[in-house]
Design a protein around this motif. Sequence first.
Motif, PDB file in Angstrom:
ATOM      1  N   ASN A  18     -39.437  31.851   9.099  1.00  9.63           N
ATOM      2  CA  ASN A  18     -38.349  31.852   8.120  1.00  9.63           C
ATOM      3  C   ASN A  18     -38.840  32.469   6.821  1.00  9.63           C
ATOM      4  O   ASN A  18     -39.473  31.815   5.999  1.00  9.63           O
ATOM      5  N   ALA A  19     -38.562  33.770   6.641  1.00  9.25           N
ATOM      6  CA  ALA A  19     -38.922  34.478   5.405  1.00  9.25           C
ATOM      7  C   ALA A  19     -37.691  34.746   4.567  1.00  9.25           C
ATOM      8  O   ALA A  19     -37.659  35.677   3.764  1.00  9.25           O
ATOM      9  N   SER A  20     -36.652  33.907   4.711  1.00  4.80           N
ATOM     10  CA  SER A  20     -35.371  34.167   4.042  1.00  4.80           C
ATOM     11  C   SER A  20     -35.301  33.629   2.627  1.00  4.80           C
ATOM     12  O   SER A  20     -34.402  33.999   1.870  1.00  4.80           O
ATOM     13  N   GLY A  21     -36.212  32.717   2.273  1.00  7.14           N
ATOM     14  CA  GLY A  21     -36.131  32.108   0.950  1.00  7.14           C
ATOM     15  C   GLY A  21     -35.185  30.935   0.890  1.00  7.14           C
ATOM     16  O   GLY A  21     -34.918  30.411  -0.200  1.00  7.14           O
ATOM     17  N   ALA A  22     -34.650  30.498   2.034  1.00  9.13           N
ATOM     18  CA  ALA A  22     -33.767  29.337   2.093  1.00  9.13           C
ATOM     19  C   ALA A  22     -34.048  28.593   3.394  1.00  9.13           C
ATOM     20  O   ALA A  22     -34.702  29.116   4.297  1.00  9.13           O
ATOM     21  N   ARG A  31     -26.507  26.565   6.421  1.00 11.08           N
ATOM     22  CA  ARG A  31     -25.257  25.795   6.415  1.00 11.08           C
ATOM     23  C   ARG A  31     -24.289  26.385   7.437  1.00 11.08           C
ATOM     24  O   ARG A  31     -24.629  26.485   8.606  1.00 11.08           O
ATOM     25  N   ASP A  32     -23.111  26.833   7.021  1.00  8.06           N
ATOM     26  CA  ASP A  32     -22.148  27.361   7.982  1.00  8.06           C
ATOM     27  C   ASP A  32     -22.124  28.881   8.000  1.00  8.06           C
ATOM     28  O   ASP A  32     -21.233  29.495   8.589  1.00  8.06           O
ATOM     29  N   GLN A  33     -23.119  29.529   7.368  1.00  9.30           N
ATOM     30  CA  GLN A  33     -23.161  30.975   7.299  1.00  9.30           C
ATOM     31  C   GLN A  33     -24.238  31.522   8.249  1.00  9.30           C
ATOM     32  O   GLN A  33     -25.375  31.034   8.267  1.00  9.30           O
ATOM     33  N   VAL A  34     -23.870  32.548   9.032  1.00 10.77           N
ATOM     34  CA  VAL A  34     -24.849  33.197   9.907  1.00 10.77           C
ATOM     35  C   VAL A  34     -25.803  34.016   9.049  1.00 10.77           C
ATOM     36  O   VAL A  34     -25.381  34.905   8.305  1.00 10.77           O
ATOM     37  N   LEU A  35     -27.095  33.714   9.147  1.00 12.06           N
ATOM     38  CA  LEU A  35     -28.102  34.461   8.405  1.00 12.06           C
ATOM     39  C   LEU A  35     -28.560  35.693   9.179  1.00 12.06           C
ATOM     40  O   LEU A  35     -28.699  36.786   8.625  1.00 12.06           O
ATOM     41  N   ASP A  36     -28.791  35.516  10.482  1.00 13.03           N
ATOM     42  CA  ASP A  36     -29.251  36.636  11.310  1.00 13.03           C
ATOM     43  C   ASP A  36     -28.758  36.407  12.729  1.00 13.03           C
ATOM     44  O   ASP A  36     -28.732  35.270  13.216  1.00 13.03           O
ATOM     45  N   TYR A  53     -41.655  36.253  21.933  1.00  9.43           N
ATOM     46  CA  TYR A  53     -40.745  37.057  21.119  1.00  9.43           C
ATOM     47  C   TYR A  53     -40.856  36.576  19.676  1.00  9.43           C
ATOM     48  O   TYR A  53     -40.476  35.444  19.346  1.00  9.43           O
ATOM     49  N   GLY A  54     -41.415  37.415  18.800  1.00 13.25           N
ATOM     50  CA  GLY A  54     -41.569  37.066  17.399  1.00 13.25           C
ATOM     51  C   GLY A  54     -40.350  37.497  16.596  1.00 13.25           C
ATOM     52  O   GLY A  54     -39.933  38.655  16.659  1.00 13.25           O
ATOM     53  N   TRP A  55     -39.791  36.565  15.855  1.00 12.40           N
ATOM     54  CA  TRP A  55     -38.560  36.818  15.090  1.00 12.40           C
ATOM     55  C   TRP A  55     -38.781  36.380  13.646  1.00 12.40           C
ATOM     56  O   TRP A  55     -38.883  35.193  13.358  1.00 12.40           O
ATOM     57  N   THR A  56     -38.887  37.345  12.748  1.00 11.75           N
ATOM     58  CA  THR A  56     -38.999  37.055  11.325  1.00 11.75           C
ATOM     59  C   THR A  56     -37.626  37.216  10.699  1.00 11.75           C
ATOM     60  O   THR A  56     -37.009  38.285  10.793  1.00 11.75           O
ATOM     61  N   VAL A  57     -37.132  36.155  10.097  1.00 12.02           N
ATOM     62  CA  VAL A  57     -35.797  36.138   9.516  1.00 12.02           C
ATOM     63  C   VAL A  57     -35.901  36.357   8.016  1.00 12.02           C
ATOM     64  O   VAL A  57     -36.560  35.594   7.311  1.00 12.02           O
ATOM     65  N   TRP A  58     -35.256  37.446   7.539  1.00 16.93           N
ATOM     66  CA  TRP A  58     -35.241  37.762   6.119  1.00 16.93           C
ATOM     67  C   TRP A  58     -33.929  37.293   5.489  1.00 16.93           C
ATOM     68  O   TRP A  58     -33.008  36.871   6.195  1.00 16.93           O
ATOM     69  N   ALA A  59     -33.864  37.383   4.176  1.00 16.41           N
ATOM     70  CA  ALA A  59     -32.611  37.082   3.483  1.00 16.41           C
ATOM     71  C   ALA A  59     -31.556  38.112   3.869  1.00 16.41           C
ATOM     72  O   ALA A  59     -31.867  39.240   4.257  1.00 16.41           O
ATOM     73  N   ALA A  60     -30.305  37.715   3.754  1.00 16.93           N
ATOM     74  CA  ALA A  60     -29.187  38.595   4.113  1.00 16.93           C
ATOM     75  C   ALA A  60     -28.379  38.923   2.862  1.00 16.93           C
ATOM     76  O   ALA A  60     -28.032  38.030   2.082  1.00 16.93           O
ATOM     77  N   LEU A  61     -28.084  40.205   2.690  1.00 19.44           N
ATOM     78  CA  LEU A  61     -27.221  40.659   1.596  1.00 19.44           C
ATOM     79  C   LEU A  61     -26.037  41.413   2.203  1.00 19.44           C
ATOM     80  O   LEU A  61     -26.224  42.434   2.868  1.00 19.44           O
ATOM     81  N   VAL A  78     -17.504  45.293   5.422  1.00 17.45           N
ATOM     82  CA  VAL A  78     -18.731  44.630   4.971  1.00 17.45           C
ATOM     83  C   VAL A  78     -19.911  45.237   5.713  1.00 17.45           C
ATOM     84  O   VAL A  78     -19.840  45.503   6.912  1.00 17.45           O
ATOM     85  N   ARG A  79     -20.998  45.460   4.990  1.00 13.84           N
ATOM     86  CA  ARG A  79     -22.245  45.953   5.598  1.00 13.84           C
ATOM     87  C   ARG A  79     -23.373  45.026   5.189  1.00 13.84           C
ATOM     88  O   ARG A  79     -23.539  44.714   3.994  1.00 13.84           O
ATOM     89  N   ARG A  80     -24.158  44.548   6.193  1.00 17.74           N
ATOM     90  CA  ARG A  80     -25.241  43.598   5.911  1.00 17.74           C
ATOM     91  C   ARG A  80     -26.577  44.325   5.833  1.00 17.74           C
ATOM     92  O   ARG A  80     -26.869  45.215   6.628  1.00 17.74           O
ATOM     93  N   PHE A  81     -27.408  43.866   4.877  1.00 15.12           N
ATOM     94  CA  PHE A  81     -28.772  44.359   4.713  1.00 15.12           C
ATOM     95  C   PHE A  81     -29.702  43.154   4.692  1.00 15.12           C
ATOM     96  O   PHE A  81     -29.387  42.123   4.103  1.00 15.12           O
ATOM     97  N   ASN A  82     -30.864  43.291   5.331  1.00 16.57           N
ATOM     98  CA  ASN A  82     -31.850  42.220   5.348  1.00 16.57           C
ATOM     99  C   ASN A  82     -33.001  42.568   4.414  1.00 16.57           C
ATOM    100  O   ASN A  82     -33.561  43.661   4.486  1.00 16.57           O
ATOM    101  N   LEU A  83     -33.335  41.613   3.542  1.00 21.13           N
ATOM    102  CA  LEU A  83     -34.317  41.839   2.486  1.00 21.13           C
ATOM    103  C   LEU A  83     -35.269  40.656   2.382  1.00 21.13           C
ATOM    104  O   LEU A  83     -34.904  39.524   2.706  1.00 21.13           O
TER     105      LEU A  83
END
Length: 424
Positions: free
Chosen positions: A257-261, A308-313, A324-332, A372-377
């Motif tokens: 979990n590299a999302s900051g949340a 919470r109720d929002q899909v992050l990735d 399978y390695g999965w690094t989850v970043w923040a979503a914008l 809407v366009r999503r970016f991972n940061l």
Amino acid sequence: MMSATNRLHRLFFLISLLTVGAALSATGCLWGVVKDGTTGAPVSGASVTYVDSNGNTGTATTNSNGLYWFDSATGPIPALGPVTINVGAPGYNPLSLPTLVQYDDNPNASLASLSSFWDVQSFVLAPSGTPATAADIAVTDLFPDNQPRGVMWARITNNGPDTLSGEQVSVVVVEHRFTLTAPSTEEHFTDLPTQYTLNLAPGQTQAVNLGIQIDTSRYRYDFTVQVSAVGFVDAASGNNTYQESVGPTMGTLALTNASGADITSLQFRLAADPNWTNMLAFGEIVQKGQSRSWLITAGTYDLRVYIRDQVLDERLNVGISGTYGWTVWAALDIWNSPPNWWPIEEVHIYPEGAPEGPNLLNLGETIPPGAVRRFNLAPGVYMFLVTGANGDFPRGRHDAAVAGVCAWSPGPSILDPGVYTCIQ
């Protein structure tokens, strides 16, 4: 109806077995039964001689029920490993058979008493002048050709002494199938006998297709396979049955979990399954910066993580077999919301104070009005800049702290920073 003579014969045979069994319970032993290859009747007075891997020999004679034994309580027994056994009796073709003695046939054996182990080696003799081939056939392995979905195969080995050339064997498969879901349910199948043709020199093995489909993403299997000779003499019958379990191959899902949340839900489903399952227990979270891993049945999955109720990735059709390695970043999410009427043709996102970064949209890509366009940061403080055709209608925002699931809607004018929200 069983005659009195047959009942008496059976009683003597059972008493003889119990006598041998009593000896086996206390001592190491090699024992078995010698039978007539035509009638199946026990052969009494047959000579059974072994030569073990150390060159030592021993001889026993079968009793009236065809039983022989080499008992460590009364004499020497063969050493562990390769053993050649010679069997002969008047009126029968002699049999010389290489075999393997392991002393592991006693389910009640204890390592505290090594003498409690035994090995069973039974033999069939062909009557003198019988032209039929004599070979010891054995099932030596069961295996799927692929997992999680594949077909079961069996390996059949000819231990000799004769070569099998176009000879037939009959194979019966018993299958127990257990669902992987809790509570597990069981199904039982017994296939009709299937015949296969073998061409095997002594010591050779042939794989045969059992024609049974498996799916270890859904089931665990217990198979029992029994092979029998058709038209030739099987010199030893104690190795004709083989059992093996086939379970799911496992993979590892490793999440960072590299999302900051904090991640509040990690859901998965098989790609063809409409239902999602949460890997996290009720109230459990994966904290920001934390790594977790789970064993998962190998297969193709859809994956989602939530804040919470929002899909992050979300990742679809992910094949998991090894790790399978999965690094989850923040979503914008950049939302080109009304009243903007122009498509966004460039998106620049870069750390605050750094030089302007490149356009993050693909060549020819735009964000139409209302889309809407999503970016991972990586979590951090960023500058956002979007423009329309040829750099027109620039919109921007400074000092935006990105962590978790964030969204920015550019304002309707150059001076309007728009609406920016984050869920952490």
